[in-house]
Write a protein that holds these residues in place. Sequence first.
Motif, PDB file in Angstrom:
ATOM      1  N   THR A 162       0.840  -1.208   0.000  1.00 38.22           N
ATOM      2  CA  THR A 162       0.000   0.000   0.000  1.00 38.22           C
ATOM      3  C   THR A 162       0.870   1.250   0.000  1.00 38.22           C
ATOM      4  O   THR A 162       0.592   2.217  -0.728  1.00 38.22           O
ATOM      5  CB  THR A 162      -0.925  -0.005   1.231  1.00 38.22           C
ATOM      6  OG1 THR A 162      -1.746  -1.166   1.206  1.00 38.22           O
ATOM      7  CG2 THR A 162      -1.809   1.239   1.241  1.00 38.22           C
ATOM      8  N   ASP A 165       2.469   1.833  -3.387  1.00 37.27           N
ATOM      9  CA  ASP A 165       1.476   2.368  -4.320  1.00 37.27           C
ATOM     10  C   ASP A 165       1.260   3.863  -4.082  1.00 37.27           C
ATOM     11  O   ASP A 165       1.132   4.644  -5.044  1.00 37.27           O
ATOM     12  CB  ASP A 165       0.159   1.604  -4.156  1.00 37.27           C
ATOM     13  CG  ASP A 165      -0.895   2.055  -5.149  1.00 37.27           C
ATOM     14  OD1 ASP A 165      -0.669   1.923  -6.367  1.00 37.27           O
ATOM     15  OD2 ASP A 165      -1.944   2.578  -4.698  1.00 37.27           O
ATOM     16  N   GLN A 166       1.257   4.293  -2.812  1.00 30.94           N
ATOM     17  CA  GLN A 166       1.102   5.717  -2.493  1.00 30.94           C
ATOM     18  C   GLN A 166       2.293   6.533  -2.991  1.00 30.94           C
ATOM     19  O   GLN A 166       2.118   7.641  -3.524  1.00 30.94           O
ATOM     20  CB  GLN A 166       0.952   5.899  -0.977  1.00 30.94           C
ATOM     21  CG  GLN A 166      -0.377   5.445  -0.415  1.00 30.94           C
ATOM     22  CD  GLN A 166      -0.454   5.624   1.086  1.00 30.94           C
ATOM     23  OE1 GLN A 166       0.309   5.003   1.844  1.00 30.94           O
ATOM     24  NE2 GLN A 166      -1.352   6.467   1.539  1.00 30.94           N
ATOM     25  N   LYS A 169       2.226   7.227  -6.545  1.00 33.60           N
ATOM     26  CA  LYS A 169       1.244   8.271  -6.841  1.00 33.60           C
ATOM     27  C   LYS A 169       1.640   9.608  -6.230  1.00 33.60           C
ATOM     28  O   LYS A 169       0.857  10.553  -6.252  1.00 33.60           O
ATOM     29  CB  LYS A 169      -0.131   7.856  -6.305  1.00 33.60           C
ATOM     30  CG  LYS A 169      -0.712   6.622  -6.993  1.00 33.60           C
ATOM     31  CD  LYS A 169      -2.033   6.217  -6.353  1.00 33.60           C
ATOM     32  CE  LYS A 169      -2.596   4.967  -7.017  1.00 33.60           C
ATOM     33  NZ  LYS A 169      -3.860   4.506  -6.367  1.00 33.60           N
ATOM     34  N   VAL A 171       2.128  10.381  -3.052  1.00 36.70           N
ATOM     35  CA  VAL A 171       1.387  10.667  -1.821  1.00 36.70           C
ATOM     36  C   VAL A 171       2.351  10.503  -0.647  1.00 36.70           C
ATOM     37  O   VAL A 171       3.068   9.496  -0.557  1.00 36.70           O
ATOM     38  CB  VAL A 171       0.183   9.721  -1.650  1.00 36.70           C
ATOM     39  CG1 VAL A 171      -0.514   9.978  -0.312  1.00 36.70           C
ATOM     40  CG2 VAL A 171      -0.788   9.865  -2.808  1.00 36.70           C
ATOM     41  N   LEU A 173       4.010   9.833   3.008  1.00 34.85           N
ATOM     42  CA  LEU A 173       3.848   8.804   4.029  1.00 34.85           C
ATOM     43  C   LEU A 173       4.121   9.385   5.407  1.00 34.85           C
ATOM     44  O   LEU A 173       4.923  10.308   5.563  1.00 34.85           O
ATOM     45  CB  LEU A 173       4.814   7.641   3.783  1.00 34.85           C
ATOM     46  CG  LEU A 173       4.741   6.933   2.434  1.00 34.85           C
ATOM     47  CD1 LEU A 173       5.856   5.888   2.344  1.00 34.85           C
ATOM     48  CD2 LEU A 173       3.380   6.288   2.233  1.00 34.85           C
TER      49      LEU A 173
END
Length: 257
Positions: A162, A165-166, A169, A171, A173
């Motif tokens: 997960t 994948d972030q 993209k 995103v 953490l």
Amino acid sequence: MPSLGDLLREWDRGAQAVARGDWDCALRLFSGYPEPSARMCFNVGCVHLLAGNPEAALRAFDQAVTKDTCMAVGFFQRGVASFQLERFQEALCDFRLALAQLRDNTAIDYTQLGLRFKLHAWEVLFNLGAAQCRLGLWAEATRSLEEALSKGSEGARDHLCTALDQVQKQVHLQPRQGPRGEVFRPHRWHLELLEPVDFLGKAKVVSSAFPADRQEDIQPQQPQGCSHRGLENPHRLWSQEAPRDRDTGRPRAGGAG
């Protein structure tokens, strides 16, 4: 100056205060050491993090890793404090130092040292990737997460997939940190040595191993002052016996007389 026993008791009470969420009490107890060890400085830093004071936590972790330059978990937690202060470059350096102190091991288990925590390489790599994200180093963050995935356990795989994948993209953490409420504790056997020992113990009534003695325990001897009729003077028993024949030793018929 407090004795070693007093300092150990305060250390234990401080750990108990952390467990119940009493940060002020824990800090007061942990700060009573005139020459704090690396583990005690680490404890102070963890409590400051829990209390929402990353600046004070950073100073405490500075002391911890200065006293013990091989404390991987100290660099790890100092990186967390720097991350919370948005000092992402410093956090990145600390996570790299923590990874270096793992020395290619998949984990360091601190349980024997009194900290119920196992620092895994994948957790350090995860935080490394989180700091790289904040610095705009997305490609490096992706590589860090991929390496973490290769070193992670089966239970961490879904979490790391997960996170990867972030990152792909772009995103951000949030970093991982040590388990909430866990600090270095004194060894239990050190505390047990402080307890008073009764070498004599309590007196006990012990039954004899000899059958005759046990029989006497069950049926105690009659006291000398017995009040049974005819037993006031035991010599009377002998004096009242029938006369015996001088030749045979047997009682003569007819009794005394």
